[in-house]
Design a protein around this motif. Structure first.
Motif, PDB file in Angstrom:
ATOM      1  N   ALA A 140      71.751  23.188  77.661  1.00 45.92           N
ATOM      2  CA  ALA A 140      72.137  21.793  77.007  1.00 45.92           C
ATOM      3  C   ALA A 140      73.442  22.049  76.307  1.00 45.92           C
ATOM      4  N   THR A 141      73.838  23.214  75.930  1.00 48.88           N
ATOM      5  CA  THR A 141      75.168  23.538  75.209  1.00 48.88           C
ATOM      6  C   THR A 141      76.356  23.558  76.345  1.00 48.88           C
ATOM      7  N   TYR A 142      75.939  24.127  77.414  1.00 49.48           N
ATOM      8  CA  TYR A 142      76.905  24.214  78.351  1.00 49.48           C
ATOM      9  C   TYR A 142      77.235  22.605  78.990  1.00 49.48           C
ATOM     10  N   ASP A 143      76.084  22.010  79.069  1.00 48.82           N
ATOM     11  CA  ASP A 143      76.432  20.686  79.549  1.00 48.82           C
ATOM     12  C   ASP A 143      77.295  19.854  78.382  1.00 48.82           C
ATOM     13  N   GLU A 148      82.702  25.017  77.912  1.00 48.45           N
ATOM     14  CA  GLU A 148      83.645  25.928  77.175  1.00 48.45           C
ATOM     15  C   GLU A 148      83.707  25.615  75.833  1.00 48.45           C
ATOM     16  N   GLY A 149      84.036  26.480  74.902  1.00 50.07           N
ATOM     17  CA  GLY A 149      84.471  25.960  73.256  1.00 50.07           C
ATOM     18  C   GLY A 149      83.551  26.960  72.531  1.00 50.07           C
ATOM     19  N   ASP A 150      83.805  26.891  71.208  1.00 53.00           N
ATOM     20  CA  ASP A 150      83.123  27.482  70.096  1.00 53.00           C
ATOM     21  C   ASP A 150      81.638  26.560  69.634  1.00 53.00           C
ATOM     22  N   TRP A 151      80.924  27.203  69.637  1.00 53.83           N
ATOM     23  CA  TRP A 151      79.438  26.814  69.259  1.00 53.83           C
ATOM     24  C   TRP A 151      78.673  27.566  68.206  1.00 53.83           C
ATOM     25  N   ALA A 152      77.801  26.867  67.578  1.00 53.33           N
ATOM     26  CA  ALA A 152      76.872  27.692  66.565  1.00 53.33           C
ATOM     27  C   ALA A 152      75.516  27.266  66.687  1.00 53.33           C
ATOM     28  N   ILE A 153      74.512  28.181  66.287  1.00 53.51           N
ATOM     29  CA  ILE A 153      73.063  27.764  66.365  1.00 53.51           C
ATOM     30  C   ILE A 153      72.924  27.524  64.679  1.00 53.51           C
ATOM     31  N   LEU A 154      72.138  26.540  64.400  1.00 56.53           N
ATOM     32  CA  LEU A 154      71.461  26.356  63.437  1.00 56.53           C
ATOM     33  C   LEU A 154      70.026  26.380  63.456  1.00 56.53           C
ATOM     34  N   SER A 155      69.316  27.540  62.985  1.00 54.25           N
ATOM     35  CA  SER A 155      67.879  27.725  63.234  1.00 54.25           C
ATOM     36  C   SER A 155      66.924  27.566  62.058  1.00 54.25           C
ATOM     37  N   LEU A 182      81.821  30.154  76.681  1.00 57.81           N
ATOM     38  CA  LEU A 182      81.026  29.691  75.585  1.00 57.81           C
ATOM     39  C   LEU A 182      81.191  30.646  74.496  1.00 57.81           C
ATOM     40  N   ASN A 183      81.682  30.306  73.424  1.00 59.20           N
ATOM     41  CA  ASN A 183      81.927  31.417  72.093  1.00 59.20           C
ATOM     42  C   ASN A 183      80.841  31.127  71.018  1.00 59.20           C
ATOM     43  N   LEU A 184      79.895  31.727  71.329  1.00 61.68           N
ATOM     44  CA  LEU A 184      78.957  31.470  69.849  1.00 61.68           C
ATOM     45  C   LEU A 184      79.514  32.209  68.442  1.00 61.68           C
ATOM     46  N   VAL A 185      80.023  31.474  67.738  1.00 56.15           N
ATOM     47  CA  VAL A 185      80.563  31.863  66.400  1.00 56.15           C
ATOM     48  C   VAL A 185      79.824  32.175  65.297  1.00 56.15           C
ATOM     49  N   GLU A 186      78.418  31.541  65.312  1.00 57.01           N
ATOM     50  CA  GLU A 186      77.592  31.703  64.072  1.00 57.01           C
ATOM     51  C   GLU A 186      76.288  31.536  64.262  1.00 57.01           C
ATOM     52  N   ILE A 187      75.200  32.353  63.673  1.00 59.69           N
ATOM     53  CA  ILE A 187      73.958  31.707  63.702  1.00 59.69           C
ATOM     54  C   ILE A 187      73.632  31.650  62.236  1.00 59.69           C
TER      55      ILE A 187
END
Length: 200
Positions: A140-143, A148-155, A182-187
């Motif tokens: 889903a993030t990829y789509d 590409e791009g920075d993204w974060a997870i809010l859990s 895809l650059n996971l910047v924060e959880i």
């Protein structure tokens, strides 16, 4: 899906209690928190199947998303003398003493959704496969980002076993070359919510 999960959960609990079946049986579910739409649907499915089997269902929603709040509810249910408790654990280990006390009192304890220590429950019911959930979230993030791009997870809470298992599986999936941009910047951890924010 709600009814299927509830049916599997209830069948597991009833099988665990089969040796002690009597006319008057009471089974309880303890969710993660009050006001959580997913937990409310989970609990209503549990109640529907238990009552359809001719037994009494008790639903407990903790006022806070903590192990302490769940422990209080476990102790209340032990005092009530229920036959079984299903719990979506807010902490993997912190419920162990209370769960063991319930089991020592003859109560069958199982976990669902978010597991607790296997030493303090009979079985665990997963609502979905860990890797399958993680793959769906990564895809889903990829789509959404176009790959590409920075993204974060809010859990949810930092000790929620199911969400943390999904995150660990996501990290493994992200090692695939397909997701190299895809650059996971924060959880981060919120109030029992699970969503992804995307920043292209």
């Amino acid at each position: 899906m709600k009814k299927l999960v509830a049916l599997v959960l209830c069948v597991a609990m009833l099988v665990c209690c089969a040796a002690a079946l009597a006319e008057d049986q009471t089974y309880a579910i303890i969710t993660k928190s009050a006001g959580n739409p997913y937990n409310e649907r989970e609990a209503s499915g549990f109640q529907e199947v238990i009552e359809a089997a001719g037994y009494t269902a008790i639903i407990k929603h903790p006022a806070e998303i903590t192990a302490e709040a769940q422990i209080t509810l476990i102790n209340e249910l032990v005092a009530q003398g229920v036959q079984g408790i299903a719990i979506a654990a807010n902490d993997f280990d912190a419920l162990q003493t209370a769960n063991k006390a319930a089991m020592d009192a003859g109560i069958k304890v199982i976990s669902l959704d978010s597991s607790c220590n296997p030493e303090s429950r009979l079985t665990h019911i997963n609502q979905a496969g860990v890797v399958e959930v993680a793959q769906a979230l990564v895809d889903a993030t990829y789509d959404l980002t176009g790959g590409e791009g920075d993204w974060a997870i809010l859990s949810a809470t930092s000790i929620a076993t199911n969400q943390n298992a999904w995150i660990d599986a996501m990290k493994v999936i992200l090692e695939d070359e397909k997701y190299a941009n895809l650059n996971l910047v924060e959880i981060s951890y919120g109030d029992d919510m699970y969503q992804m924010s995307v920043d292209k």
